[in-house]
Design an enzyme around this catalytic site. Structure first.
Site, PDB file in Angstrom:
ATOM      1  N   CYS A  22     -87.914 -47.307  58.468  1.00 32.19           N
ATOM      2  CA  CYS A  22     -89.317 -47.216  58.866  1.00 32.19           C
ATOM      3  C   CYS A  22     -89.479 -47.394  60.377  1.00 32.19           C
ATOM      4  CB  CYS A  22     -90.152 -48.256  58.127  1.00 32.19           C
ATOM      5  SG  CYS A  22     -89.665 -49.967  58.430  1.00 32.19           S
ATOM      6  N   ASP A  33     -83.386 -50.371  52.030  1.00 29.53           N
ATOM      7  CA  ASP A  33     -84.739 -50.183  52.570  1.00 29.53           C
ATOM      8  C   ASP A  33     -85.090 -51.385  53.450  1.00 29.53           C
ATOM      9  OD1 ASP A  33     -87.289 -49.199  53.042  1.00 29.53           O
ATOM     10  OD2 ASP A  33     -88.119 -50.116  51.230  1.00 29.53           O
ATOM     11  N   ASN A  65     -78.798 -62.979  52.736  1.00 32.91           N
ATOM     12  CA  ASN A  65     -78.873 -62.011  53.821  1.00 32.91           C
ATOM     13  C   ASN A  65     -78.131 -60.746  53.385  1.00 32.91           C
ATOM     14  OD1 ASN A  65     -77.723 -60.592  56.226  1.00 32.91           O
ATOM     15  ND2 ASN A  65     -78.925 -62.111  57.322  1.00 32.91           N
ATOM     16  N   ALA A  66     -78.817 -59.599  53.438  1.00 30.74           N
ATOM     17  CA  ALA A  66     -78.222 -58.362  52.935  1.00 30.74           C
ATOM     18  C   ALA A  66     -76.962 -57.973  53.703  1.00 30.74           C
ATOM     19  CB  ALA A  66     -79.244 -57.229  52.994  1.00 30.74           C
ATOM     20  N   PHE A  70     -82.531 -55.672  50.656  1.00 30.59           N
ATOM     21  CA  PHE A  70     -83.847 -55.833  51.284  1.00 30.59           C
ATOM     22  C   PHE A  70     -84.927 -55.531  50.228  1.00 30.59           C
ATOM     23  CE2 PHE A  70     -80.772 -54.062  54.272  1.00 30.59           C
ATOM     24  CZ  PHE A  70     -80.720 -55.021  55.263  1.00 30.59           C
TER      25      PHE A  70
END
Length: 427
Positions: A371, A331, A310-311, A262
């Protein structure tokens, strides 16, 4: 059983007021068509008992259900706040559309005028000058945490990026721009109020140049690297300033082969590349990946490879292929926009963290962030523990971190402590 001589007659149990009776909630006053006015002519809003307790406990938000009847006001008003007896409690911004009806301004009976906002802005900036001496890129105002609810101001050197998130701040947009010009003398002020939260306040998302000029993407220093931010089109207000201190810290834990998932435009990846032998940065957005490559080239970091993917898929495939890394950063964007999505968010966090733990060599470091403020620090730590157990790895917590010093947390408002960042070592 008959009583014997000398026995004392048992006393009946003491009655408890209200026991056995249904709880009667406090009944609010009828809604007003014309607002009540205080001695200074300002509209006056009274609170039910629960609202008074919340106010006195220091929480800066009062919900609509805690008002003593609707006050009959337009949006964006500054109001006097009282208890049910009319005793003064303080002043607040009022919003008729949001569930958050009142946002705290002051416990004191002060004038909320130009000088009020000038002093609040100056005090917020003074904190940053003290906490971050020499820096010219930082968050100047962090909403309620700086006693300026609904206002976010980020400084990128000679440019400011601003968000007006509630009607009262929207109504004072020109005043705030004037005061920011007076305080910073910026070359340009950008309005980045293109956020969905404005819809909840009855406001339309918007963005554009508010004052001055903006020649294009701007550059700023972040630790050992030079970053570029597009203040009009970039994420948030142009960059993720809340992670700046964690970006810089990442270089301390970088070695050997590193992976940043990301990656966006390289906040972590570029720092890793200053120490690691080789860095792989994974980013799904073609535009962000292109900017990351440009940032790497501008910093002459030839050991950084950008993979557009795509991670989740990359991590799964990397485990299947038997790859190994010495440092990994996770992240991701927020996985939950509301409380109903928390369970799914935790499953997503667990999947990527479990894969990362499987990919790390013994002694390797994992920097894992979230987050999502609906997932608190304890829930995030519990998820990490569960991921470690399923990965069959022993994991040490080296650091628990959050947003930088320019993003202060107000004690009685957990929402200002939204960012979690754990530095872990996999044994």
């Amino acid at each position: 059983m008959p009583m014997k001589p000398g026995d004392k007659r048992p006393r009946p149990p003491r009655s408890h007021p209200g026991r056995g009776k249904p709880h009667r909630p406090e009944k609010p006053a009828p809604d007003r068509e014309v607002p009540d006015r205080g001695p200074d002519g300002l509209p006056q809003v009274s609170l039910l008992r629960r609202g008074v307790e919340r106010w006195q406990a220091g929480h800066p938000w009062i919900y609509r259900a805690d008002l003593n009847g609707a006050p009959g006001l337009n949006q964006g008003e500054v109001v006097r706040v009282t208890d049910g007896r009319g005793w003064f409690l303080g002043k607040a911004f009022y919003s008729p559309h949001s569930k958050i009806a009142l946002r705290w301004l002051s416990y004191e009976d002060v004038a909320v005028d130009e000088d009020f906002f000038r002093q609040r802005l100056a005090a917020a900036n003074a904190l940053r000058r003290h906490a971050l001496p020499g820096e010219s890129t930082y968050r100047v105002v962090h909403g309620e945490a700086d006693q300026l609810p609904g206002l976010v101001v980020d400084r990128y050197g000679d440019y400011l990026s601003v968000q007006f998130l509630v009607p009262a701040m929207e109504a004072r947009k020109a005043l705030i721009a004037d005061l920011l010009t007076e305080l910073f003398k910026p070359r340009g002020i950008v309005n980045r109020s293109d956020v969905g939260v404005r819809n909840l306040e009855g406001l339309v998302p918007e963005k554009g140049l508010l004052r001055g000029e903006l020649p294009g993407p701007i550059s700023f220093d972040e630790g050992l690297v030079r970053m570029r931010a597009d203040l009009l089109e970039g994420q948030k207000t142009g960059a993720f300033l809340d992670q700046r201190e964690n970006h810089v810290l990442a270089a301390q834990y970088a070695s050997g082969e590193a992976l940043d998932c990301f990656a966006y435009v390289g906040g972590f990846a570029l720092q890793l590349a200053t120490r690691a032998q080789r860095v792989t940065a994974v980013e799904i957005s073609e535009a962000a990946a292109a900017q990351l490559r440009d940032n790497a080239a501008a910093n002459r970091l030839s050991n950084l490879e950008v993979v557009t993917a795509n991670a989740f898929d990359f991590l799964r495939d990397a485990v299947d292929e038997g790859k190994r890394f010495d440092t990994i950063v996770l992240d991701p964007p927020s996985f939950a926009k509301n409380k109903d999505a928390v369970a799914a968010a935790l499953r997503g966090y667990k999947e990527i963290n479990l894969r990362a733990m499987q990919l790390l060599r013994p002694g390797g470091f994992l920097i894992s962030a979230s987050c999502t403020y609906h997932v608190d620090e304890q829930a995030f730590e519990d998820m990490l523990a569960s991921a470690a157990a399923d990965a069959r790895r022993r994991v040490q917590i080296i650091e628990r971190r959050g947003a930088g010093k320019d993003h202060p947390v107000i004690l009685n408002l957990r929402e200002t402590r939204y960012l979690k960042c754990f530095v872990l070592r996999v044994l």
